[in-house]
Design a protein around this motif. Sequence first.
Motif, PDB file in Angstrom:
ATOM      1  N   LYS A  69      37.660  35.198  58.558  1.00  0.00           N
ATOM      2  CA  LYS A  69      37.752  36.466  57.828  1.00  0.00           C
ATOM      3  C   LYS A  69      37.329  37.643  58.690  1.00  0.00           C
ATOM      4  O   LYS A  69      37.858  38.746  58.562  1.00  0.00           O
ATOM      5  CB  LYS A  69      36.891  36.427  56.559  1.00  0.00           C
ATOM      6  CG  LYS A  69      37.500  35.655  55.424  1.00  0.00           C
ATOM      7  CD  LYS A  69      36.591  35.685  54.205  1.00  0.00           C
ATOM      8  CE  LYS A  69      37.141  34.799  53.103  1.00  0.00           C
ATOM      9  NZ  LYS A  69      36.230  34.722  51.951  1.00  0.00           N
ATOM     10  N   GLU A  70      36.359  37.415  59.571  1.00  0.00           N
ATOM     11  CA  GLU A  70      35.864  38.477  60.447  1.00  0.00           C
ATOM     12  C   GLU A  70      36.742  38.660  61.683  1.00  0.00           C
ATOM     13  O   GLU A  70      36.486  39.535  62.499  1.00  0.00           O
ATOM     14  CB  GLU A  70      34.428  38.175  60.885  1.00  0.00           C
ATOM     15  CG  GLU A  70      33.436  38.203  59.744  1.00  0.00           C
ATOM     16  CD  GLU A  70      32.048  37.747  60.175  1.00  0.00           C
ATOM     17  OE1 GLU A  70      31.860  37.328  61.336  1.00  0.00           O
ATOM     18  OE2 GLU A  70      31.141  37.796  59.333  1.00  0.00           O
ATOM     19  N   GLY A  71      37.754  37.800  61.819  1.00  0.00           N
ATOM     20  CA  GLY A  71      38.646  37.898  62.970  1.00  0.00           C
ATOM     21  C   GLY A  71      38.047  37.370  64.268  1.00  0.00           C
ATOM     22  O   GLY A  71      38.507  37.707  65.358  1.00  0.00           O
ATOM     23  N   ILE A  72      37.044  36.527  64.151  1.00  0.00           N
ATOM     24  CA  ILE A  72      36.399  35.951  65.333  1.00  0.00           C
ATOM     25  C   ILE A  72      37.102  34.636  65.687  1.00  0.00           C
ATOM     26  O   ILE A  72      37.261  33.759  64.837  1.00  0.00           O
ATOM     27  CB  ILE A  72      34.897  35.724  65.098  1.00  0.00           C
ATOM     28  CG1 ILE A  72      34.212  37.078  64.860  1.00  0.00           C
ATOM     29  CG2 ILE A  72      34.254  34.982  66.259  1.00  0.00           C
ATOM     30  CD1 ILE A  72      32.784  36.996  64.409  1.00  0.00           C
ATOM     31  N   GLU A  73      37.522  34.522  66.933  1.00  0.00           N
ATOM     32  CA  GLU A  73      38.254  33.348  67.390  1.00  0.00           C
ATOM     33  C   GLU A  73      37.318  32.160  67.571  1.00  0.00           C
ATOM     34  O   GLU A  73      36.226  32.289  68.112  1.00  0.00           O
ATOM     35  CB  GLU A  73      38.944  33.651  68.720  1.00  0.00           C
ATOM     36  CG  GLU A  73      39.730  32.482  69.266  1.00  0.00           C
ATOM     37  CD  GLU A  73      40.285  32.726  70.657  1.00  0.00           C
ATOM     38  OE1 GLU A  73      40.951  31.816  71.177  1.00  0.00           O
ATOM     39  OE2 GLU A  73      40.039  33.805  71.228  1.00  0.00           O
TER      40      GLU A  73
END
Length: 169
Positions: A69-73
């Motif tokens: 959700k936070e866009g962290i890979e």
Amino acid sequence: MTHAQYVKAYERYEWNKLKAVKSIVPMNHLSWNLARFAKIYDSQLVTQIRHCLKGTLNTCKTIKEKLTKEGIEIQFHGREKEDWTHYCEICEVEVFNILFVENRKVHCQNCARSSSKSLDGFVVLEEYKTEELETCLQKFKLVERPPEANALEDYNVDISKLPPSLRYL
């Protein structure tokens, strides 16, 4: 290992986490390896181990959902049979499956977030695919004791099948 021994070890593990003391026994890794490699005839022990497996699986899923959700890979790293258990560099809690790595040092999610809320400077690594853990959990069941088996054999584990990090516990 008996049901009572497992429960006491798990209670001590949780107490150690609360007190920020490094646990001698990495209970999450131990539990997943018992599920993979041991034949267990004790229904109470199977129930307790399954409880631990479900908890760690749900924790991993929650962490992954939040990071997504936070866009962290999240990079798949994998795990070799001989790999040692990871502990947080700061609080020394066992870190299972989702590793927060900064400058080659592993951190738990809490310590990584206290250092950087957005996890800037951290690489997030995954050691096991969620599907792999789910399959392991589904396959882990009580084993029927063969009629000719000795009750003392209930708790025997082929130590050679365990990763080196768990052979000396």
